[in-house]
Enzyme design. Structure first.
Site, PDB file in Angstrom:
ATOM      1  N   VAL A 133      53.794  17.447  45.183  1.00  0.00           N
ATOM      2  CA  VAL A 133      55.217  17.746  45.389  1.00  0.00           C
ATOM      3  C   VAL A 133      55.542  17.726  46.882  1.00  0.00           C
ATOM      4  O   VAL A 133      54.862  18.365  47.679  1.00  0.00           O
ATOM      5  CB  VAL A 133      55.576  19.130  44.804  1.00  0.00           C
ATOM      6  CG1 VAL A 133      57.048  19.430  44.993  1.00  0.00           C
ATOM      7  CG2 VAL A 133      55.208  19.201  43.336  1.00  0.00           C
ATOM      8  N   ASP A 202      60.915  11.335  38.719  1.00  0.00           N
ATOM      9  CA  ASP A 202      59.928  11.820  39.680  1.00  0.00           C
ATOM     10  C   ASP A 202      60.355  13.184  40.239  1.00  0.00           C
ATOM     11  O   ASP A 202      59.551  14.118  40.314  1.00  0.00           O
ATOM     12  CB  ASP A 202      59.782  10.781  40.807  1.00  0.00           C
ATOM     13  CG  ASP A 202      58.809  11.213  41.878  1.00  0.00           C
ATOM     14  OD1 ASP A 202      57.592  11.121  41.642  1.00  0.00           O
ATOM     15  OD2 ASP A 202      59.260  11.653  42.956  1.00  0.00           O
ATOM     16  N   LYS A 206      58.590  16.992  39.823  1.00  0.00           N
ATOM     17  CA  LYS A 206      58.290  17.893  40.943  1.00  0.00           C
ATOM     18  C   LYS A 206      58.978  19.243  40.741  1.00  0.00           C
ATOM     19  O   LYS A 206      58.399  20.291  41.035  1.00  0.00           O
ATOM     20  CB  LYS A 206      58.735  17.243  42.252  1.00  0.00           C
ATOM     21  CG  LYS A 206      57.876  16.032  42.600  1.00  0.00           C
ATOM     22  CD  LYS A 206      58.501  15.210  43.713  1.00  0.00           C
ATOM     23  CE  LYS A 206      57.643  14.015  44.078  1.00  0.00           C
ATOM     24  NZ  LYS A 206      58.350  13.039  44.915  1.00  0.00           N
TER      25      LYS A 206
HETATM   26  N1  HSE Z   1      57.825   8.051  44.856  1.00  0.00           N
HETATM   27  C1  HSE Z   1      57.755   9.352  45.446  1.00  0.00           C
HETATM   28  C2  HSE Z   1      58.963   9.553  46.348  1.00  0.00           C
HETATM   29  C3  HSE Z   1      56.489   9.487  46.222  1.00  0.00           C
HETATM   30  O1  HSE Z   1      59.650   8.572  46.649  1.00  0.00           O
HETATM   31  O2  HSE Z   1      59.241  10.687  46.720  1.00  0.00           O
HETATM   32  C4  HSE Z   1      56.222  10.893  46.685  1.00  0.00           C
HETATM   33  O3  HSE Z   1      55.967  11.742  45.609  1.00  0.00           O
END
Ligand code: HSE
Ligand code: NDP
Length: 429
Positions: A133, A202, A206
């Site tokens: 994260v 994503d 997190k």
């Molecule tokens: N793809 C993720 C981002 C990588 O752009 O934040 C870091 O976790």
């Protein structure tokens, strides 16, 4: 000096950054630890891809994962491959074999974190995931340890470097969405499948990981309500600027009297808000606790060395625990009930962009539909497109999401409204 043997699973953006930092700062790391973490094996599917990499004596590439997981000398397995199937298999095998695991894999943690933490604890080993994260920002241990004495009520953050990079570039130089996404991919910020970045998945992973720690609940990806940035238009960014706002993809976890709400969505924030200054691939997290009050953590959220920095810090922590024979001591506490609050009920003010007939009385008709839903207009900008068509950009009063959904329905039935272009939340200061 005593050595603790380490193996890397994966040598891409994060794996190579981790290895490079361990090499560059080897002396400093050894002096700080009094023990040497030594990488003996690096697993990749295709070692031929890495013939231009010169490894030091005592470190080899292998294409056999069993060569790593079956090696009794290896005490720390660093999983930096990504994905949830093979990676999960490897992590479970390593933990069951009594090996400590360090991972940067948020997909895996958001899918199975609480289960894997239990498994580590049962096997008397460590499972660490600082890099999963906010890349280089040390936030996981901060929440566990440094803020451990606080009851946390809110987390608000920019948790995805790729989308922040895209939105910043679109806002600052009017860049084109597809071009900036390709640039983020080339810089190593984006996931293998960038849909996870731009659709907010994503960031939601997190948020699930951070919320599990901050609120002591078994939170998974599915618990988070997610909206991405793919519908954000440069027209909205321009109108937002006129109203004094900047657009960001936010992850928000809020403890309310009715439960914990978990949301990832684009939002307009005041240009004066500290999060508005977080540009490019940088990430930031606001934490509200009953001791610390407000704190903000800021830094690089992605990239080879920043993320490698977090992986190395975990390797060092586990190396210390290995040397002190103190692994497996972190047994996280979770409340049995998740007590979640439906995200749709959260109140907010909204920005709406409508394409309407360019004729007398249209604004009054639009305002009356809003009034029927007990929504008032805080600000409006009208831009005439041509003799027949105008764009209305409206900022509403604070209301529940359900009122906004009702008014969108009403607009869709109104003859003078040609299109409801976008609807974006506005975060209160
Ligand atoms: N793809 C993720 C981002 C990588 O752009 O934040 C870091 O976790
Ligand atoms: P890359 O795609 O750059 O690297 C993956 C590496 O793993 C490659 O060396 C690949 O080598 C190897 N690998 C071995 N087996 C597999 C397998 N079965 N499937 C896929 N790869 C395999 O990924 P990143 O370094 O960018 O990401 C690694 C992890 O770190 C992911 O979980 C990611 O979400 C996370 N992360 C990434 C950040 C970033 O900035 N990039 C930031 C924070 C976290 P080969 O193809 O030769 O097998």
């Amino acid at each position: 000096m005593k050595e603790v043997e380490v193996a890397l699973l994966g040598f891409g953006t994060v794996g190579s950054g981790t290895f490079s930092l361990l090499q560059t700062n080897a002396e400093l790391i050894e002096n700080r630890l009094g023990v040497r973490p030594h990488v003996s094996k690096i697993y990749v599917r295709n070692p031929q891809k890495y013939t231009d990499v010169t490894l030091p004596e005592g470190t080899v590439f292998t294409d056999s994962v069993d060569d790593v997981l079956g090696d009794e000398t290896i005490r720390i397995v660093v999983e930096v491959m990504g994905g949830t199937t093979f990676a999960r298999e490897c992590v479970e095998k390593a933990l069951k074999a009594g090996k400590n695991v360090v991972t940067a894999n948020k997909d895996l943690l958001a899918e199975a974190g609480p289960y894997l933490l239990d498994l580590a604890s049962k096997n008397g080993v460590d499972l660490r995931y600082e890099a999963s994260v906010l890349g280089g920002i040390p936030i996981i241990r901060t929440l566990y340890d440094s803020l451990g004495g606080n009851k946390i009520s809110e987390l608000v953050g920019i948790m995805n470097g790729t989308t922040n990079f895209i939105l910043s570039k679109m806002t600052e130089d009017g860049s084109n969405y597809d071009e900036v996404l390709a640039e983020a991919q080339a810089l190593g910020y984006a996931e293998a499948d960038p849909t996870a970045d731009v659709e907010g998945l994503d960031a939601a992973r997190k948020l699930a990981i951070l919320s599990s720690i901050a609120f002591n609940r078994r939170i998974f990806f599915e618990d988070v309500h997610v909206e991405g940035i793919t519908k954000i238009d440069s027209t909205d960014i321009a109108f937002g600027k006129e109203f004094g706002y900047t657009i960001k993809l936010l992850g928000i976890a809020k403890e309310t009297k009715k439960g914990l709400s978990l949301n990832v969505h684009p939002a307009f924030i005041s240009q004066q808000h500290p999060l508005a200054a977080v540009r490019g691939s940088y990430n930031a997290l606001y934490v509200k606790g009953n001791g610390i009050d407000d704190a903000m953590f800021y830094g690089r959220g992605a990239g080879s060395l920043p993320t490698g920095s977090s992986v190395v810090s975990d390797i060092m922590e586990v190396t210390k625990n290995e040397a002190a024979q103190a692994t497996g001591k972190l047994t996280p506490f979770f409340y049995p009930d998740k007590n979640l609050y439906a995200s749709g009920k959260i109140e907010s003010s909204y920005y709406m962009r409508l394409l309407v007939d360019n004729s007398t009385g249209v604004l009054a008709k639009v305002a009356s539909k809003l009034a029927e839903q007990r929504i008032s207009v805080q600000a409006v900008i009208q831009r005439n497109e041509d003799a027949q068509t105008a764009t209305l950009a409206i900022v509403t009063s604070i209301c529940p999401r359900s009122y906004i959904l009702n008014v969108i329905n009403a607009f869709n039935k109104l003859r003078v409204v040609k299109e409801v272009g976008s609807v974006i939340r506005i975060m209160a200061d």
